[in-house]
Design a protein around this motif. Structure first.
Motif, short mmCIF file in Angstrom:
data_model
loop_
_atom_site.label_atom_id
_atom_site.label_comp_id
_atom_site.label_asym_id
_atom_site.label_seq_id
_atom_site.Cartn_x
_atom_site.Cartn_y
_atom_site.Cartn_z
N SER A 13 69.50 -36.86 -10.36
CA SER A 13 69.70 -36.47 -11.77
C SER A 13 70.17 -37.66 -12.60
O SER A 13 69.81 -37.79 -13.76
N PHE A 18 63.13 -35.68 -11.63
CA PHE A 18 62.95 -34.26 -11.35
C PHE A 18 61.46 -34.02 -11.16
O PHE A 18 60.68 -34.15 -12.10
N PRO A 19 61.03 -33.69 -9.94
CA PRO A 19 59.60 -33.55 -9.66
C PRO A 19 59.01 -32.28 -10.28
O PRO A 19 59.68 -31.27 -10.43
N GLU A 20 57.75 -32.37 -10.64
CA GLU A 20 56.98 -31.19 -11.05
C GLU A 20 56.31 -30.63 -9.80
O GLU A 20 56.00 -31.40 -8.90
N PRO A 21 56.09 -29.35 -9.65
CA PRO A 21 56.36 -28.32 -10.64
C PRO A 21 57.79 -27.80 -10.61
O PRO A 21 58.14 -26.90 -11.35
N TRP A 22 58.67 -28.40 -9.79
CA TRP A 22 60.04 -27.92 -9.68
C TRP A 22 60.71 -27.86 -11.05
O TRP A 22 61.37 -26.88 -11.37
N THR A 23 60.55 -28.89 -11.87
CA THR A 23 61.24 -28.94 -13.17
C THR A 23 60.88 -27.74 -14.03
O THR A 23 61.77 -27.06 -14.56
N SER A 24 59.60 -27.45 -14.17
CA SER A 24 59.17 -26.32 -15.00
C SER A 24 59.68 -25.00 -14.44
O SER A 24 60.16 -24.15 -15.19
N GLU A 25 59.59 -24.85 -13.13
CA GLU A 25 60.05 -23.61 -12.50
C GLU A 25 61.56 -23.44 -12.64
O GLU A 25 62.06 -22.35 -12.93
N PRO A 107 66.84 -30.29 -7.29
CA PRO A 107 65.80 -30.09 -6.29
C PRO A 107 66.33 -30.08 -4.85
O PRO A 107 65.68 -29.56 -3.96
#
Length: 118
Positions: A13, A18-25, A107
């Motif tokens: 942080s 922050f990896p996608e799709p983790w960030t959106s989720e 994450p």
């Protein structure tokens, strides 16, 4: 009882990683969680937010009449704050119960600290 709920920073942080799709989720899940807090009367709308990495921050150190400005980034990410909420709860047990319902804000492994206000 008023409490400040602090999301502790991590090395990732602090790097803004922050990896996608983790960030959106995660953002969607956190939005739903915040809505639950507001509906339950635990948090006022706008009562919490994420913070930019400490590389965008400054500290002011006090020593008697002297003031020194220290530019970020700051060491020890686990001792820094990445986000916060201000909640009104009946007791610490209620605050803990709500934090346990919170989506993991990072994450990987993370910590959330609960501090009562005076």
């Amino acid at each position: 009882m008023r409490v400040m709920v602090l999301v502790k920073a991590t090395e990732d942080s602090e790097k803004g990683l922050f990896p996608e799709p983790w960030t959106s989720e995660m953002m969607a899940a956190m939005g739903r969680f915040n809505e639950e807090l507001v509906k339950a009367g635990i948090m006022a709308p706008g009562g919490g937010d994420g913070l930019q990495p400490s590389s965008h921050a400054k500290r002011v150190a006090f020593d008697g009449p002297g003031r020194t400005v220290i530019d970020g980034p700051f060491a020890h990410p686990g001792e820094l704050v990445a986000g916060f909420w201000l909640w009104e709860v009946k007791d610490m047990d209620e605050a803990v119960a709500w934090v346990k319902r919170c989506p993991n804000p990072m994450p990987g492994p993370s910590e959330i600290e609960i501090r009562p206000l005076y």
